[in-house]
Motif scaffolding. Sequence first.
Motif, PDB file in Angstrom:
ATOM      1  N   ASP A  51      67.918  43.907  68.997  1.00 37.66           N
ATOM      2  CA  ASP A  51      67.239  43.222  67.909  1.00 37.66           C
ATOM      3  C   ASP A  51      68.055  42.069  67.340  1.00 37.66           C
ATOM      4  O   ASP A  51      67.797  41.613  66.227  1.00 37.66           O
TER       5      ASP A  51
ATOM      6  N   ARG B 278      62.709  30.605  72.702  1.00 42.88           N
ATOM      7  CA  ARG B 278      62.113  31.083  71.452  1.00 42.88           C
ATOM      8  C   ARG B 278      62.581  30.198  70.303  1.00 42.88           C
ATOM      9  O   ARG B 278      63.524  29.420  70.439  1.00 42.88           O
TER      10      ARG B 278
ATOM     11  N   ASP C 180      57.023  38.866  73.745  1.00 42.29           N
ATOM     12  CA  ASP C 180      58.372  38.870  73.164  1.00 42.29           C
ATOM     13  C   ASP C 180      58.703  37.576  72.441  1.00 42.29           C
ATOM     14  O   ASP C 180      59.850  37.394  71.997  1.00 42.29           O
TER      15      ASP C 180
ATOM     16  N   TRP D  89      70.385  36.025  73.569  1.00 45.83           N
ATOM     17  CA  TRP D  89      69.170  36.667  74.052  1.00 45.83           C
ATOM     18  C   TRP D  89      68.926  36.205  75.488  1.00 45.83           C
ATOM     19  O   TRP D  89      69.236  35.077  75.840  1.00 45.83           O
TER      20      TRP D  89
ATOM     21  N   TYR E  43      58.664  34.463  73.732  1.00 41.41           N
ATOM     22  CA  TYR E  43      59.096  33.359  74.589  1.00 41.41           C
ATOM     23  C   TYR E  43      57.930  32.396  74.822  1.00 41.41           C
ATOM     24  O   TYR E  43      56.794  32.835  75.041  1.00 41.41           O
TER      25      TYR E  43
ATOM     26  N   ASP F  15      54.517  34.710  75.184  1.00 40.31           N
ATOM     27  CA  ASP F  15      54.377  36.089  75.656  1.00 40.31           C
ATOM     28  C   ASP F  15      54.603  37.060  74.509  1.00 40.31           C
ATOM     29  O   ASP F  15      54.847  36.656  73.356  1.00 40.31           O
TER      30      ASP F  15
END
Length: 594
Positions: free
Chosen positions: A14, A381, A456, A372, A458, A454
């Motif tokens: 996270d 992101r 997540d 990440w 991205y 997506d």
Amino acid sequence: MARPARDNPTLPADVYARLHAQFRWCVPARFNIAEVCVRRWAARPATAHEPAIIEDGPDQRQPRRFTCGELAAEANRLSHALRLLGVQRGDRVAIVLPQRFETAVAYMAVLQMGAVAVPLSQLFGPEALEYRLQDSAAAVALVDEVTGPGVQAVRARCPALRHVVGLTGAFDTDVLDWPGARDGLRRRFDLVDTAADDPAVLIYTSGTTGNPKGALIPHRALIGNLSGFVCSQNWFGFDPFDARRRSDAVFWSPADWAWTGGLMDALLPTLYFGRPIVAWRGRFDPIEAFALLQRHRVTHTFLFPTALKAMMKAEPQPRRRWRLRLQAIMSAGEAVGDAVFAWCRDELGVTVNEMFGQTEINYVVGNCARLWPARPGSMGRAYPGHRVALLDEAGQPVPPGTVGEVAVHRRDVHGDPDPVFFLGYWGNEAATRAKFTGDPADSWCRTGDLAVQDADGYLWYQGRADDVFKSAGYRIGPGEIENCLVKHPAVANAAVVPKPDAERGAVVKAYVVLAPAWAERRARCADPAAEFDPALVAELQQHVRGRLAPYEYPKEIEFIDALPMTTTGKVQRRVLRLQEEARARERAGAVAGA
């Protein structure tokens, strides 16, 4: 802001969410770019003699190193000279210079006196120069021996341009000789007190669609760039929590310091962190790029996709020949594609961090391989401090998996103003209003770029809104097809555009630049159009057909020596699209005449 563990590569899953939750902007009311990039380092005995600019070029026997103190002293002298020429707070000063020490001097001199720098590329032709000099009403132009003649050629048609100052070389009597005047000017200059919101740079968009617009960038925008810069450079060497003045970080990018990528992604943030940056005065060459990286022990770089593609084709296995110390590569301007991504990872030993931004709102989305995981083909992101969403035509967020327009909110997740935003388009309030959706104080800034998000978070780039087209009812994005073509060893670069077609509306057409070895083979053919082209066209079509959807393969391929590019390294698909439309009109006229 949460600081990543330097010694433990295994970070909590996270960490990205925690970075965003804990990150807070700290923007002082009074702020000046020249103060934080040079003056503060020059004022400290421990850092005044550290290198700031390492100048190199094909015409130099040895690289030249300029310290922070030397940079500050020369900027102070030039500020005094500009003041004697009548430059006042808010006046525009054109900087028409390549990468060199004097260019950094020019920026610092203009910014510390409260004037506005107008970066203009050395590659601009007379029309491009004249348009920007007229539109900005620049009072003074700073040039060198290469760019001076171009400015002089259009000077008579730029009534606001009172003086042209030659920072290097010999000029005629109409150009003020800076080397002959500098010795009589003081090495100290009192910083003009500027607000963070005061204008600092008037930089023109790349003009991929229509006339370029002047984006007015405030001093605070540098702060807005820093979270993305630090993340895209994997934190190493640019650690905002590190109390040490120096690291081993050395930065270089072929990006012209006259455009956002070179100025805001390379020169200014590198100087902000007190690290040296290499100024290469020659043209980009892939082999010379490797030599430069080795010679100056470069650790961090920004290499746009066209540069990486050229380097990949020139040196498929670079570490067999070159001793490289790269710790981070950022890339932007176009999608890198998974072929280049894999080459950087496998052959350079560095995971490339793709970044997305615009002149108006720069460094807002990207990757940070250290914090990440980067996903091949993804633009990344939202960087900490930036609130990003994909919007539909009505200005509403779209769900994951749906194409939408990338937009950035004026306020971050905490409701604080995002300092990265531009002030507006110079002399064009209508265009400024059109850039935003919603209430001016609480609005989204639309980029004109399409992406899919997506689950997540991205983003996956789908192209410019005006680059996407339909063929037989299918929506076509050029990026995926271009990336697929570049994977073929014969292809150095490619651009995909619609070719008008009566039945399908449009068909997919690819313009292909051949890799050097294939270009030589084609040149040896007595009739390449008859002997060479059909076989390779069929091979490339099958290459794409076997990897993408059947409707995506190029129905037509045309080989050209070079793609039309902006000075920022972006492919001008619009030029090729308009060319296809003109050809279609000619064909229609010929049929009607027959």
